[in-house]
Every structure is written in C-alpha cells, then in structure tokens.
Design a protein around this motif. Sequence first.
Motif, PDB file in Angstrom:
ATOM      1  N   GLY A  44       0.987  -1.232  -0.001  1.00 19.99           N
ATOM      2  CA  GLY A  44      -0.168  -0.005   0.018  1.00 19.99           C
ATOM      3  C   GLY A  44       0.912   1.368  -0.062  1.00 19.99           C
ATOM      4  O   GLY A  44       0.650   2.110  -0.674  1.00 19.99           O
ATOM      5  N   ILE A  45       1.923   1.286   0.689  1.00 15.73           N
ATOM      6  CA  ILE A  45       2.945   2.416   0.854  1.00 15.73           C
ATOM      7  C   ILE A  45       3.458   2.456  -0.582  1.00 15.73           C
ATOM      8  O   ILE A  45       3.589   3.797  -1.080  1.00 15.73           O
ATOM      9  N   SER A  46       3.934   1.571  -1.125  1.00 20.77           N
ATOM     10  CA  SER A  46       4.502   1.430  -2.450  1.00 20.77           C
ATOM     11  C   SER A  46       3.650   2.158  -3.366  1.00 20.77           C
ATOM     12  O   SER A  46       3.786   2.790  -4.533  1.00 20.77           O
ATOM     13  N   MET A  47       2.350   1.692  -3.430  1.00 27.36           N
ATOM     14  CA  MET A  47       1.282   2.405  -4.416  1.00 27.36           C
ATOM     15  C   MET A  47       1.047   3.798  -4.044  1.00 27.36           C
ATOM     16  O   MET A  47       0.943   4.621  -4.972  1.00 27.36           O
ATOM     17  N   PHE A  48       1.193   4.232  -2.786  1.00 29.89           N
ATOM     18  CA  PHE A  48       1.113   5.904  -2.581  1.00 29.89           C
ATOM     19  C   PHE A  48       2.331   6.362  -3.036  1.00 29.89           C
ATOM     20  O   PHE A  48       2.024   7.543  -3.789  1.00 29.89           O
ATOM     21  N   LEU A  49       3.342   5.792  -2.876  1.00 33.34           N
ATOM     22  CA  LEU A  49       4.619   6.586  -3.532  1.00 33.34           C
ATOM     23  C   LEU A  49       4.628   6.694  -5.306  1.00 33.34           C
ATOM     24  O   LEU A  49       5.111   7.733  -5.510  1.00 33.34           O
ATOM     25  N   GLN A  50       3.853   5.649  -5.579  1.00 35.43           N
ATOM     26  CA  GLN A  50       3.717   5.537  -7.045  1.00 35.43           C
ATOM     27  C   GLN A  50       3.006   6.706  -7.471  1.00 35.43           C
ATOM     28  O   GLN A  50       3.216   7.450  -8.544  1.00 35.43           O
ATOM     29  N   GLN A  51       1.720   6.757  -6.786  1.00 29.73           N
ATOM     30  CA  GLN A  51       0.871   7.850  -7.185  1.00 29.73           C
ATOM     31  C   GLN A  51       1.511   9.287  -7.008  1.00 29.73           C
ATOM     32  O   GLN A  51       1.129   9.990  -7.616  1.00 29.73           O
ATOM     33  N   ARG A  52       2.450   9.589  -6.029  1.00 28.52           N
ATOM     34  CA  ARG A  52       3.015  10.635  -5.884  1.00 28.52           C
ATOM     35  C   ARG A  52       3.899  11.033  -6.992  1.00 28.52           C
ATOM     36  O   ARG A  52       4.117  12.358  -7.702  1.00 28.52           O
ATOM     37  N   LEU A  53       4.239  10.005  -8.021  1.00 29.83           N
ATOM     38  CA  LEU A  53       5.229  10.426  -9.284  1.00 29.83           C
ATOM     39  C   LEU A  53       3.988  10.613 -10.572  1.00 29.83           C
ATOM     40  O   LEU A  53       4.424  11.155 -11.599  1.00 29.83           O
ATOM     41  N   ASN A  54       2.876  10.471 -10.197  1.00 29.71           N
ATOM     42  CA  ASN A  54       1.873  10.409 -11.532  1.00 29.71           C
ATOM     43  C   ASN A  54       1.264  11.702 -11.383  1.00 29.71           C
ATOM     44  O   ASN A  54       1.222  12.478 -10.409  1.00 29.71           O
ATOM     45  N   PRO A  55       0.801  12.306 -12.361  1.00 25.61           N
ATOM     46  CA  PRO A  55      -0.120  13.557 -12.471  1.00 25.61           C
ATOM     47  C   PRO A  55      -1.266  13.560 -11.646  1.00 25.61           C
ATOM     48  O   PRO A  55      -2.039  12.562 -11.653  1.00 25.61           O
ATOM     49  N   ALA A  56      -1.466  14.626 -10.836  1.00 22.86           N
ATOM     50  CA  ALA A  56      -2.415  14.641  -9.774  1.00 22.86           C
ATOM     51  C   ALA A  56      -3.894  14.646 -10.788  1.00 22.86           C
ATOM     52  O   ALA A  56      -3.924  15.325 -11.727  1.00 22.86           O
ATOM     53  N   PRO A  57      -4.780  14.099 -10.287  1.00 24.02           N
ATOM     54  CA  PRO A  57      -6.375  14.263 -11.010  1.00 24.02           C
ATOM     55  C   PRO A  57      -7.030  15.344 -10.859  1.00 24.02           C
ATOM     56  O   PRO A  57      -6.718  16.094  -9.952  1.00 24.02           O
ATOM     57  N   MET A  58      -7.277  15.960 -12.037  1.00 27.60           N
ATOM     58  CA  MET A  58      -8.103  17.332 -11.841  1.00 27.60           C
ATOM     59  C   MET A  58      -9.568  17.293 -11.101  1.00 27.60           C
ATOM     60  O   MET A  58     -10.006  18.294 -10.691  1.00 27.60           O
TER      61      MET A  58
END
Length: 535
Positions: free
Chosen positions: A469-483
């Motif tokens: 779950g933590i790794s998914m959270f970190l991966q999301q930080r590298l992705n563009p944020a949803p609008m």
Amino acid sequence: MDSKRTILAVVLSIIVLVLFEWLAPHPKPSPKATPTAATQSAAAQPTAATQSAAPTSSVPAAPSTVPVVTSSSAVGEGPSVSFQTDLYTGKIYLQGGDIQNLGLRKYPIAVDDKAPYPILDSSAARLTAQQSGFIATDGQTLRADFSAPQTITDGGPITLSGQAGPLKIEKTFSFDPHTYLINEDIRITNTGKEPWKGSYFDQILRNDRTQSHWFMSIFTGSVLMHNGSLSEKAFSDLRDHPEEHGGPGWAGMTDHYFLQAVLPEPHASVQLYARPAGSNYVAGVQQALPTLQPGQSYTLRQQLFLGPKQQDQLAALGRGLEQTVDYGWFSIVAEPMHGVLTWFHSWAGNWGLAIILLVVAVKIIFFYPSAISYRSMANMRKLQPKLEQIKKETNGDRQQMGAKMMELYRTEKVNPMAGCLPIVIQMPVFIALYWVLVESVSLRQAPFILWIHDLALPDPYYILPLLMGISMFLQQRLNPAPMDPVQKKIMSILPVAFAIFFSFFPAGLVLYWLTNNVFGIIQQYLITRHVMKES
C-alpha cells in the motif's frame, strides 16, 4: 480525456477480473448422465498377461452399467498391516486388502505440525480411502479377507493372500522409491468347480469436504481421464450428474494440492465412473475379467497414484495427470511462468527469491512499454499547469474543457492512454501468477524470510500488504494529480483499499506485486526526472 480516469477504470477492471477468476467455474466438459448409485461403487480394469493356464476366452468388454457395491464393512475397522517407505507411512486393511490410511512423509500437515499429511484417512471427518473387490456376473460383490506376513520390510513389496468366494487372491503392493506410484499385482485363481466370470473394481471413496480460503476458489472433486480428455466434477455436480465413460483412462479424486487416482494400464478398456455413494462420493475404474475355468489363473496389473500434484513429476508419468493442476483461463501464460519460476528456484534455493527474480525478468520483458507509459505520465505531469489553466478558463464546462484538453494533447504530442499500456499488458501475467502460487504444491509451506513461513498463505502480520500500500502511495506521487476532486479522493483511497484487499492474498503474490511496484517506482522516478529537465 483525463488519463487518471482511464487508469482508475483499468485498476478496477483488474479487481473485477481477479474476482471473476476466483468465483467463476472453470469450463468443464458437458456432463454425461448416468444411473445414480448408493453406497460404495465398483470399478476396475484388467491388464496384464495370464499366469498358470491361460484363460480360455478373451477379455470381454466391460459392462455398460457399473454395479453397486453393497459391502457393509466399516471403513478403517478390522485387522491391518502397517508399512513405511521413503515417501509413505500407512496401513493396509486386511478386509478387502486396501490402503485406507496413508501419510506423505515429505509433506507435513502444517508448518507447526510435522505429522505426515494424510492423503488417505479412514476417519469420518477426513474420509478418503481406497476400496477394491470383485463383482460376479450375477451382481454378487466379493471382497477378500486377507492374511499378511508377520514381518513387513520397509520399502519392500507387500504380498497379501486371501479368498473371495471361489477366487483365491494374491495381491502385491510394490512402491516406487522415487515417485508416488504404487504398483498393484492381483493374481486371481478360480478354486471352484464351476467357471467364474466377472469384473474387478478399484475406487477412491471420499466425503464431500471442500477447501476454500476467503476469496480463493479451490476445486475439489472427481477427475476422470477418458480417451485423452479430462473431466472434472465438483461434488455438488456429481449429485445431479454422475459420470460414466468407457475406454482407456483413469479415475480419481483431487483437491488443492493432492491427487488420489487409480491407473489401469494405458491401453486397457475399462469403465470409468464418478458418482454419489450414500452421503459420500466415489471415483473409480472397473475392468472385466476373462472367464476363469476351474484351476485357471489371471494376473491383473495396475497402479495407484497417491501424492502431491507436482506438475513436472506428473507430466513425466505420461498419463495426463498434470492436467489436474488447474491454472484457470490463463494456463497458456501460467504454465511457462511456473517453469521459469521453478528454474529460478533451482539455483536460488528460495521460492521468495525466485519470485523476486521472476519480477526482474518480467520488468526486463516489459521495460520498453513501461518506459513509454512512464514518459507519458511525466509529460502529463509537465502539462499540469496548462491543464489547470484550461479548467479555470472553461469554468466547469466539461465538453469545452475536454475539447481544449484534447487539443493540448495533440499540440504537445502527448498520449494520455499510453499510461495504461503496461497495466493492460501485465494483467494476464498477474492473474496467471496468482494461479501458479495458489496451485503449485511446491510453494505449500515454502518459507521466505523472517516471519513469512508459507508463501502460499496470507502474510500473518499483514506487513507485506502494508508495504505494498505504501509503494502504491509513493507511485501515485510520481503520477499527474487528478483534476476532478472526486476522482482525486478515490485515487487517494486506492492504496488503502488495495492493502486491505491484498491482505487475503497469498504472501507470494503480494511479494510479487510489492517488488513490481518498487522496480516500477525506480524506473518511473528516473524517467520523470529526465523528462522534467527537458526544455
């Protein structure tokens, strides 16, 4: 189009597909209706050459209907002879000359219980037993009362002698030290004054206990191999649709990791059946015997397979037994994946390390599509200020905002759908690996490190799901944020939802996903940093 919405849809699709694999029944051959049976059934196959005087008639075809065995003897009661080999420890009961208790010495019951796994068990709770006997043409069932030698040599053949009506029976069990095959030689002599004609049956009797673990759907039931086609039936299906087939083949019972099967000689013409037997079920083989004149003898040879479903070992036997290892809809991916995983384990010596090496291999194979995906996400992140500006300019008009966003994507040569590519490509790999981990007896009680003592079971302390779950959270930080604010909330919940969801998965599967995320984060970070530095 907002790429995050697409990614969300794809991720949810993964969950739906995995749940479908768990809950949907695997395709089975259409059932063939047969007469219902009560109590214990008959079956067998003739094989082998005669000894003493040869029978005067050829082996007749097996009857079209398998007779019902009505033996009143209780399973597991009466005198028995104990034996032990390198692979087994067990008992042969002298009434019928059958193995009704058998433990697998190399497969403990559990990590904290080193007793041999009872692949055959005469107790009511775990009833699984071998049964055999003879059926005369008038329908009379004959089960021999045997005597056994005083001393049983460990690992050596066991010969029983007994009488069943007019038939003198000598039954010899011999054990292969390297495989889970037990050879049966049954020498039948007509000691009566009249010709005798009938058949021999050998079957596996089992209660209707099934196996499951939360979301895992584990097949338990009968398996019949007839004319090269495998038929599997769950107990609930057998109650409504018992099976009977003629021709070469074999029959037995299977569960999560283990198989009990009666194997006639490969080209023997037999009757195969699986059906209810009172409150229990039987699957077995019946073989017609030649007419035995007074004083004549006949020797029937067959084998029992009573052991784990080790795919490579089953395939080496050449009888199609390996087909009982069911990888579901993605077998075409799972079977070579199992081979690669086994190869990694052969020199890593640890199944957890083998899974990590498998991730490395998969990441290398998918390196280029993953790079395209991460570059696309980095470009999307680079466009984030312009997308926010479009959102302000359109003042909530979704149609106008969508049109301007698509125009921006075309101008900047960014494909928002490219971010979904590796997820879509790796879905079959992920689901196939799930079935490899669930079905492979090699991973049963296979330790990894520290607290992980069984990769086939969920992490007992939920550490791997939490790290995932933590790794998914970190991966999301590298992705563009949803609008979209709602979409942003959903995406923020996903790591928690997946951590909870994966806490019920085998630890080996969570290890695969966690390792995959870690390598993905490293690759994505390097690509994102490079793209953000570009002008």
